[in-house]
Design an enzyme around this catalytic site. Sequence first.
Site, PDB file in Angstrom:
ATOM      1  N   GLU A 186      69.932  -3.636  77.328  1.00 57.62           N
ATOM      2  CA  GLU A 186      68.676  -3.608  77.552  1.00 57.62           C
ATOM      3  C   GLU A 186      67.942  -2.131  76.656  1.00 57.62           C
ATOM      4  O   GLU A 186      66.544  -2.376  76.386  1.00 57.62           O
ATOM      5  CB  GLU A 186      67.738  -3.343  79.150  1.00 57.62           C
ATOM      6  CG  GLU A 186      68.322  -4.595  80.329  1.00 57.62           C
ATOM      7  CD  GLU A 186      67.374  -6.065  79.523  1.00 57.62           C
ATOM      8  OE1 GLU A 186      66.281  -5.812  78.677  1.00 57.62           O
ATOM      9  OE2 GLU A 186      67.655  -7.004  80.227  1.00 57.62           O
ATOM     10  N   ARG A 231      65.619  -2.832  73.117  1.00 55.94           N
ATOM     11  CA  ARG A 231      63.881  -2.403  73.859  1.00 55.94           C
ATOM     12  C   ARG A 231      64.024  -0.645  73.221  1.00 55.94           C
ATOM     13  O   ARG A 231      63.012  -1.099  71.861  1.00 55.94           O
ATOM     14  CB  ARG A 231      64.122  -2.474  75.508  1.00 55.94           C
ATOM     15  CG  ARG A 231      63.572  -3.105  76.060  1.00 55.94           C
ATOM     16  CD  ARG A 231      63.544  -3.523  77.738  1.00 55.94           C
ATOM     17  NE  ARG A 231      63.478  -4.607  77.872  1.00 55.94           N
ATOM     18  CZ  ARG A 231      62.954  -5.377  79.022  1.00 55.94           C
ATOM     19  NH1 ARG A 231      62.112  -4.947  79.470  1.00 55.94           N
ATOM     20  NH2 ARG A 231      63.629  -6.046  79.582  1.00 55.94           N
ATOM     21  N   ASP A 282      72.100 -16.428  75.387  1.00 59.69           N
ATOM     22  CA  ASP A 282      70.802 -17.083  74.091  1.00 59.69           C
ATOM     23  C   ASP A 282      70.848 -16.200  72.868  1.00 59.69           C
ATOM     24  O   ASP A 282      70.952 -16.377  71.693  1.00 59.69           O
ATOM     25  CB  ASP A 282      69.533 -16.565  75.553  1.00 59.69           C
ATOM     26  CG  ASP A 282      69.470 -15.395  76.060  1.00 59.69           C
ATOM     27  OD1 ASP A 282      70.525 -14.716  76.343  1.00 59.69           O
ATOM     28  OD2 ASP A 282      68.282 -15.699  76.370  1.00 59.69           O
ATOM     29  N   GLU A 320      59.459 -16.045  74.397  1.00 68.03           N
ATOM     30  CA  GLU A 320      59.754 -17.157  74.059  1.00 68.03           C
ATOM     31  C   GLU A 320      59.196 -18.282  73.125  1.00 68.03           C
ATOM     32  O   GLU A 320      59.098 -18.872  72.659  1.00 68.03           O
ATOM     33  CB  GLU A 320      61.247 -17.396  74.575  1.00 68.03           C
ATOM     34  CG  GLU A 320      62.273 -16.312  74.812  1.00 68.03           C
ATOM     35  CD  GLU A 320      62.241 -15.403  76.018  1.00 68.03           C
ATOM     36  OE1 GLU A 320      60.467 -15.243  76.759  1.00 68.03           O
ATOM     37  OE2 GLU A 320      63.112 -14.330  75.759  1.00 68.03           O
TER      38      GLU A 320
HETATM   39  C1  DMJ Z   1      63.486  -9.904  76.667  1.00 65.49           C
HETATM   40  O1  DMJ Z   1      63.710  -8.149  77.212  1.00 65.49           O
HETATM   41  C2  DMJ Z   1      63.896 -10.154  75.463  1.00 65.49           C
HETATM   42  O2  DMJ Z   1      63.487 -11.450  74.696  1.00 65.49           O
HETATM   43  C3  DMJ Z   1      65.459 -10.846  75.653  1.00 65.49           C
HETATM   44  O3  DMJ Z   1      66.299 -11.565  74.504  1.00 65.49           O
HETATM   45  C4  DMJ Z   1      65.616 -12.285  77.032  1.00 65.49           C
HETATM   46  N1  DMJ Z   1      64.381 -11.455  77.475  1.00 65.49           N
HETATM   47  C5  DMJ Z   1      63.804 -10.729  77.614  1.00 65.49           C
HETATM   48  C6  DMJ Z   1      61.995 -11.534  77.409  1.00 65.49           C
HETATM   49  O4  DMJ Z   1      61.737 -13.142  77.864  1.00 65.49           O
END
Ligand code: DMJ
Length: 451
Positions: free
Chosen positions: A114, A118, A241, A357
């Site tokens: 994270e 971010r 993912d 997404e």
């Molecule tokens: C975000 O922090 C990123 O896109 C991550 O890959 C998946 N989750 C969240 C958004 O849904």
Amino acid sequence: MKRLFILLIAAAILNLGALSQSFAKIDRKAAAESVKAEFLHAWNGYKKHAWGNDDLKPLSKSHHNWYAEPLLMSPVDGLDTMYIMGLRQEADATREYVKKTLNFDKDLSVQKFEIVIRLLGGLLSSYQITGDKELLKLADDLGRRLLPAFESPTGLPYKHVNLRTGKVSTPISNPAETGTLLIEFGTLSKLTGKPIYYEKAKRALVETYKRRSPIGLVGTRINVETRQWTNTGSHVSAEIDSYYEYLFKCWKLFGDKQCKAMWDDSIIAINKYLADDVNGELWYGHADMVTGKRTETTWGALDAFFPAILALSGDLDRAKRLQDSSFKMWNFHGIEPEVYNYKTGQVEHAGYPLRPEIVESTHYLYQYTKDPKYLAMGKKLWDDFVKHCRTDAGYAHLKSVVTKEKNDAMQSFVLAETFKYFYLLFAPDKTLDFRNVVFNTEAHPIKRTWE
Ligand code: DMJ
């Protein structure tokens, strides 16, 4: 129950019909202005009620911090969106605040993934936009503090690392967390001239790939010390993912041929075992990574990034069909659930944490096809998003897309991603050079030029 299901299907079909009628009606300029105004509404809510902290709590009008001390998640995540929207003054003031306040010398055990997507991603893209060397310095300092995470017997990184002491913890990780690092660490290497970042993150990606099953799939959880899978469920959803996303994007960004080869190999298995054709509709479900046997017929808000990657990798046919499926899922309740069973039509997890997404994929499909259908689709998503999630202090997660009851949270990715992708969809194409940037998984655009 059956009747309700039939009614919902009819509503979804009507929505698709209405969509094709409304192509001509989308006023892109007005839509982009409305996104910008709503971004400012959310940002001002953060400034008023949560300034200096990580996230806004939009119902109680207070704040949330991930750890014992704030790491400025919202300002760093939202900064490049401000520049992209042309909010120069606001962005410059935020940048100065970040430079003055952000300090990573903290005794905090943080979740590396994270923090990387971010904060590291946000600092690097804002550095590329502004040329402000202080941002690169912060990114370099953060990257250096995260490096001990890679010191496992396998090179697969631990989930947590202490920013001050380098102490690592949580050996059970997942492909998304071991394999979503190379865009950020690789960029840091290119920009600082320090190869170690690229090497460590690349090794983690390759080690994840090497652990694929004989049929070419990865599982959901892996022990970074023993290399053993502790959960063999395979899918393109949470915990896997963005591992796939980075295989392709690292080829795009760095021209890394090994990444391309790993993607080419993986997508064959994904299309063979996870893709699910249901009455002509394309979905991607879950299967066991060893046997390839279908285990779940679910799709959800997180999975909705996949049409974007399919489009980026050149498979427009599957991208379009899958995007239609995501849009259908959205329309059942006028907003998408976290998990939806495409076989039964049941919502399995009803929350909506303002995820980007589906908007991201709409943006990619519009960029690659220029089909006004995707502008109309985006406008429908936008109108529903505002209608159901807006509060007087910002935007709020939904506890349930069925009842539309709200939750007291607004994660920083709303500022980094959701508003940005909506804006880029409607704004003039010259706003961002789509073909010459690669977005990290948090929508931070990285330019393919290394100065
Ligand atoms: C975000 O922090 C990123 O896109 C991550 O890959 C998946 N989750 C969240 C958004 O849904």
